[in-house]
Design a protein around this motif. Structure first.
Motif, PDB file in Angstrom:
ATOM      1  N   ARG A 127     104.089  21.881 -53.339  1.00  0.00           N
ATOM      2  CA  ARG A 127     103.747  21.759 -54.765  1.00  0.00           C
ATOM      3  C   ARG A 127     103.493  20.286 -55.033  1.00  0.00           C
ATOM      4  O   ARG A 127     104.373  19.453 -54.832  1.00  0.00           O
ATOM      5  CB  ARG A 127     104.888  22.282 -55.656  1.00  0.00           C
ATOM      6  CG  ARG A 127     104.530  22.282 -57.146  1.00  0.00           C
ATOM      7  CD  ARG A 127     103.450  23.336 -57.422  1.00  0.00           C
ATOM      8  NE  ARG A 127     103.257  23.578 -58.841  1.00  0.00           N
ATOM      9  CZ  ARG A 127     102.321  22.944 -59.576  1.00  0.00           C
ATOM     10  NH1 ARG A 127     101.544  22.029 -59.026  1.00  0.00           N
ATOM     11  NH2 ARG A 127     102.196  23.235 -60.851  1.00  0.00           N
ATOM     12  N   SER A 218      97.744  22.700 -53.849  1.00  0.00           N
ATOM     13  CA  SER A 218      99.139  22.601 -54.292  1.00  0.00           C
ATOM     14  C   SER A 218      99.288  21.811 -55.582  1.00  0.00           C
ATOM     15  O   SER A 218     100.357  21.838 -56.204  1.00  0.00           O
ATOM     16  CB  SER A 218     100.000  21.958 -53.197  1.00  0.00           C
ATOM     17  OG  SER A 218      99.840  20.543 -53.167  1.00  0.00           O
ATOM     18  N   VAL A 222     101.661  26.604 -56.499  1.00  0.00           N
ATOM     19  CA  VAL A 222     102.551  26.427 -55.365  1.00  0.00           C
ATOM     20  C   VAL A 222     102.063  27.265 -54.185  1.00  0.00           C
ATOM     21  O   VAL A 222     101.587  28.389 -54.353  1.00  0.00           O
ATOM     22  CB  VAL A 222     103.999  26.808 -55.742  1.00  0.00           C
ATOM     23  CG1 VAL A 222     104.110  28.270 -56.127  1.00  0.00           C
ATOM     24  CG2 VAL A 222     104.967  26.461 -54.625  1.00  0.00           C
TER      25      VAL A 222
END
Length: 276
Positions: A127, A218, A222
């Motif tokens: 992420r 990302s 996620v």
């Protein structure tokens, strides 16, 4: 190392290929194995040696399948576009995936095209990752063909409806770990239709490589272990030919990436191809 999902004696299992054959891993498939925190490396605990093995799609249940279009310079040129400054992305569902030897069944009245691709398998949560973090999160590589229904794809400016047909995207045969192959150094990617080569290029000519793509994706969503990212196709697709050429019923589509493996899928175009 090479990992996959196999069927054996009425059941399926995640497995690792060893010199003496396939050995079971503690999960029903490679998607479940990665989601549970399994690693694709030498630390993998080896189970029993398997017999009567059929190799299936390695990742049958990815949480996300994200694809990049227009990512090889030659393919971009044949579409009449300029080199992109950002990746062109679209999504598929897990329902679109089939195995390395499965038939691809679609209606008889659609324009079906080939798109050989290198796919990257995510091995760690990402992420807002930078390039180095994204590169370290690559679990391995596999082969895919982003088989596209062109007449549906070009109905609108959005490609999704031509890209996500159920059971249309072959993948596999295995996931090969990064210590065995390096796409940045150049892996030959080829596509053949009934033995005729229609695509050939090297993965070193990708505009956006896998770490770039994972880092970029990302930023807005996620990525988790077992997710799959298709990196784009080289030039030579049927829709860009003059005259255009599309896949016919019964033709055999072969997709190969050097050092990873070969997909061999027969095209089945029928009036009763509603899929369940």
């Amino acid at each position: 190392m090479q990992f996959g999902t196999v069927a054996t004696r009425g059941t399926t299992t995640a497995a690792v290929r060893t010199p003496d054959g396939w050995r079971a891993l503690p999960a029903p498939d490679l998607s479940a194995y990665l989601a549970a925190g399994g690693r694709l490396d030498a630390s993998t605990p080896l189970g029993d040696l398997l017999e009567d093995v059929e190799v299936l799609a390695p990742l049958p249940h990815p949480g996300k399948v994200v694809c990049c279009g227009l990512n090889y310079a030659e393919h971009i040129r044949e579409t009449g576009r300029e080199l992109p400054t950002h990746p062109t992305l679209f999504a598929k569902y897990a329902d679109s995936l089939v195995g390395p030897g499965d038939d691809i069944c679609l209606p008889a009245d659609v324009d079906v095209d080939w798109e050989a691709e290198l796919a990257v398998v995510v091995g760690a949560p990402l992420r807002g990752a930078d390039r180095a973090t994204a590169a370290a999160a690559i679990a391995g590589w596999t082969v895919a063909n982003d088989v596209s229904v062109r007449d549906w794809q070009y109905r609108t400016l959005q490609w999704f409806q031509g890209k996500a047909w159920d059971r249309s995207t072959p993948t596999g045969p295995v996931v090969v770990t990064p210590d065995e192959v390096d796409p940045a150094a150049g892996l030959t990617i080829t596509c053949r239709v009934d033995g005729e080569e229609v695509q050939r290029d090297s993965t070193k000519t990708l505009v956006f490589d896998a770490p770039d793509l994972l880092a970029y994706i990302s930023t807005f969503t996620v990525l988790r272990p077992g997710d799959l990212v298709l990196t784009g196709t080289p030039g030579g697709v049927g829709t860009a030919r003059d005259p255009q050429r599309f896949l016919a019923d019964g033709e055999v589509l072969e997709t190969e990436v050097e050092g990873i493996g070969l997909l061999r899928n027969t095209i089945r175009l029928t009036d009763d191809s509603v899929q369940t």
